[in-house]
Structures are given as structure tokens and as C-alpha cells.
Design a protein around this motif. Structure first.
Motif, short mmCIF file in Angstrom:
data_model
loop_
_atom_site.label_atom_id
_atom_site.label_comp_id
_atom_site.label_asym_id
_atom_site.label_seq_id
_atom_site.Cartn_x
_atom_site.Cartn_y
_atom_site.Cartn_z
N VAL A 1 0.85 -1.19 0.00
CA VAL A 1 0.00 0.00 0.00
C VAL A 1 0.89 1.24 0.00
O VAL A 1 1.51 1.59 0.99
CB VAL A 1 -0.95 0.01 1.22
CG1 VAL A 1 -1.84 1.25 1.18
CG2 VAL A 1 -1.80 -1.25 1.22
N ALA B 1 -5.42 -11.61 -5.20
CA ALA B 1 -5.76 -12.60 -4.17
C ALA B 1 -5.80 -14.01 -4.74
O ALA B 1 -5.37 -14.96 -4.09
CB ALA B 1 -7.10 -12.25 -3.52
N THR C 1 -2.28 -15.47 -4.85
CA THR C 1 -1.52 -15.38 -3.61
C THR C 1 -1.99 -16.50 -2.68
O THR C 1 -3.17 -16.55 -2.34
CB THR C 1 -1.74 -14.01 -2.94
OG1 THR C 1 -1.39 -12.99 -3.89
CG2 THR C 1 -0.91 -13.85 -1.69
N ARG D 1 -5.05 -12.99 0.31
CA ARG D 1 -5.43 -11.63 0.69
C ARG D 1 -4.31 -10.67 0.33
O ARG D 1 -3.20 -11.08 0.02
CB ARG D 1 -5.80 -11.54 2.17
CG ARG D 1 -4.72 -11.90 3.13
CD ARG D 1 -5.30 -11.95 4.55
NE ARG D 1 -4.51 -12.75 5.43
CZ ARG D 1 -3.43 -12.34 6.09
NH1 ARG D 1 -3.02 -11.10 5.97
NH2 ARG D 1 -2.78 -13.15 6.88
N PHE D 2 -4.63 -9.42 0.39
CA PHE D 2 -3.73 -8.33 0.02
C PHE D 2 -3.45 -7.55 1.29
O PHE D 2 -4.36 -7.24 2.04
CB PHE D 2 -4.48 -7.46 -1.00
CG PHE D 2 -3.77 -6.22 -1.41
CD1 PHE D 2 -2.84 -6.25 -2.43
CD2 PHE D 2 -4.04 -5.02 -0.80
CE1 PHE D 2 -2.19 -5.10 -2.83
CE2 PHE D 2 -3.40 -3.86 -1.18
CZ PHE D 2 -2.48 -3.92 -2.21
N GLU D 3 -2.17 -7.28 1.56
CA GLU D 3 -1.83 -6.61 2.81
C GLU D 3 -0.55 -5.81 2.65
O GLU D 3 0.35 -6.21 1.94
CB GLU D 3 -1.66 -7.68 3.89
CG GLU D 3 -1.49 -7.15 5.27
CD GLU D 3 -1.48 -8.30 6.28
OE1 GLU D 3 -0.55 -8.31 7.10
OE2 GLU D 3 -2.37 -9.15 6.22
N GLY D 4 -0.44 -4.72 3.37
CA GLY D 4 0.79 -3.95 3.42
C GLY D 4 1.69 -4.47 4.52
O GLY D 4 1.44 -5.52 5.09
N GLY D 5 2.74 -3.77 4.85
CA GLY D 5 3.68 -4.27 5.83
C GLY D 5 4.17 -3.31 6.87
O GLY D 5 5.35 -3.30 7.19
N GLY E 1 2.64 -12.88 0.93
CA GLY E 1 1.58 -13.85 1.11
C GLY E 1 1.89 -15.21 0.49
O GLY E 1 0.99 -15.99 0.22
#
Length: 136
Positions: free
Chosen positions: A62, A80, A83, A87-91, A115
Motif C-alpha cells: 500500500v 488474491a 496469492t 489476501r492483500f496486505e501492506g507491511g 503472502g
């Protein structure tokens, strides 16, 4: 960071440096791979000052640039679908850890936050459309 032990260098690059893709420009892969090489050189150059340098290799992180496609539900579903964690996620948590004293011995590493995508290359569940690839 010229004061010994006064910081940490954390560079973020895309996992797209790990391989080539038919529709991706050469400059995209090469520039992302260069970030990791630069991080290694910086880590060695600043090791005597106890300033670690790491790279975060992100799937879809993001950022300001990524926000332009975060509203594209079709693209997010495709990300998604390929992966393993789905799911989609920042860090931000990983960035906080790498910036903290607790990780001061972690240096010259590329930490993948993807992911499981890098490990699952070649097992795409769907093929991106031209719109998803940005070629339209």
C-alpha cells in the motif's frame, strides 16, 4: 545516520525483481533488482557504523502509487487469486520491526512480504486481462 548506530536503512522493492514476465518492461525488472543490490552495498558501507540495511520485497504494497489501483476490485481479486494466503496486505509491522533496535543484527536481507506468492510462482489461478496488466 552518520552517527554510529543511529538508524536503519529500509528499502522497498517489488517482488517483480525476482523474475521476468512477458508483459513487463525490462526497465521495471531491472530497476527493482537494482534496489536490492544498492541495499547490499549500503549495508556493507555502513556496517562499521552499526547501521543495518534491508530490503522489503513486497507483493502489492500500500503506497501512494498503489492507491491508484486499490479501488479496482477485479485487480484485487486477481492478486488474491494468485496469492496462497488469498489476501492483500501492506507491511507496516515489518517496517516497524526493521527500524527497531530488536532487529539491529538483521542486515543485507531481502524480506519477502508477499503472502507466499514468490514460492507459488507458476500456479496462477487466473490470467490477468489487458486492463489488469495496465496495457489498455
Amino acid at each position: 545516520m552518520l552517527v554510529p548506530g543511529s538508524g536503519a536503512m529500509i528499502n522497498i522493492r517489488s517482488i517483480s525483481a525476482d523474475d521476468g514476465m512477458k508483459w513487463r518492461p525490462l526497465s521495471c525488472t531491472a530497476s527493482r533488482a537494482a534496489v536490492e543490490g544498492m541495499t547490499k552495498q549500503l549495508a556493507i558501507a555502513r556496517a562499521d557504523r552499526n547501521v543495518p540495511a534491508t530490503t522489503i520485497a513486497a507483493n502489492h504494497f500500500v503506497t501512494r502509487m498503489a492507491r491508484s489501483f486499490l479501488g479496482n476490485q477485479e485487480l484485487l481479486a486477481w492478486v488474491a487469486s494468485r496469492t496462497p494466503i488469498r489476501r492483500f496486505e501492506g507491511g507496516p509491522g515489518l517496517i516497524r520491526f526493521l527500524a527497531a533496535d530488536a532487529s539491529s543484527y538483521v542486515t543485507v536481507q531481502a524480506v519477502h512480504i508477499d503472502g507466499g506468492l514468490t514460492a507459488a510462482r507458476g500456479t496462477y489461478q487466473s490470467t490477468p486481462t489487458q486492463h489488469q496488466r495496465g496495457t489498455v
